[in-house]
Design an enzyme around this catalytic site. Structure first.
Site, PDB file in Angstrom:
ATOM      1  N   HIS A  53       0.991  -1.062   0.007  1.00  9.97           N
ATOM      2  CA  HIS A  53      -0.046   0.102   0.106  1.00  9.97           C
ATOM      3  C   HIS A  53       0.933   1.233  -0.120  1.00  9.97           C
ATOM      4  O   HIS A  53       0.581   2.054  -0.830  1.00  9.97           O
ATOM      5  CB  HIS A  53      -1.012  -0.066   1.278  1.00  9.97           C
ATOM      6  N   GLU A  54       1.889   1.281   0.773  1.00  8.29           N
ATOM      7  CA  GLU A  54       2.717   2.506   0.941  1.00  8.29           C
ATOM      8  C   GLU A  54       3.398   2.582  -0.154  1.00  8.29           C
ATOM      9  O   GLU A  54       3.904   3.741  -0.842  1.00  8.29           O
ATOM     10  CB  GLU A  54       3.487   2.370   2.293  1.00  8.29           C
ATOM     11  N   HIS A  57       1.721   4.317  -2.703  1.00  8.24           N
ATOM     12  CA  HIS A  57       1.537   5.833  -2.517  1.00  8.24           C
ATOM     13  C   HIS A  57       2.961   6.365  -3.341  1.00  8.24           C
ATOM     14  O   HIS A  57       2.878   7.436  -3.918  1.00  8.24           O
ATOM     15  CB  HIS A  57       1.508   6.203  -1.142  1.00  8.24           C
TER      16      HIS A  57
END
Length: 108
Positions: A53-54, A57
């Site tokens: 997820h990070e 980003h």
């Protein structure tokens, strides 16, 4: 002042006589993001999901920064839980003047 005091405390906990750059960086993290929480088990599927997820980003922000320059560059990605966030993507902040009057391009 808080960061300097925190860096000094970290240095003393390490048993050092001088404050080093790593102490200051750790102090900045601690003051701005909060205390470290216990790390997750690295084999846990949740950790792998949070990491992806990070990473998403960071990749999207980097591509947008390089192609348009309208957003901030990624400074750091962390999967160390601090404060209330289990993970964090940090961005290099521009000058304050750049945020005072948003342009049409920045709003889109």
């Amino acid at each position: 002042a808080n960061i300097c005091n925190e860096a000094a405390a970290i240095s003393v906990r390490r048993g050092a006589d001088l404050i080093e750059t790593d102490d200051v960086m750790e102090a900045v993290d601690r003051v701005t993001n909060g205390l470290r929480h216990p790390l997750f088990d690295k084999d846990d599927e949740t950790v792998h999901r949070l990491t992806r997820h990070e990473l998403g980003h960071a990749i999207v922000a980097s591509v947008l920064y390089k192609s348009t320059g309208l957003i901030e560059a990624v400074e750091r990605v962390s999967i160390i839980p601090r404060g209330r966030d289990p993970t964090q993507t940090s961005y290099n902040r521009k000058r304050d003047e750049d945020y005072m009057f948003p342009t049409r391009a920045r709003l889109l």
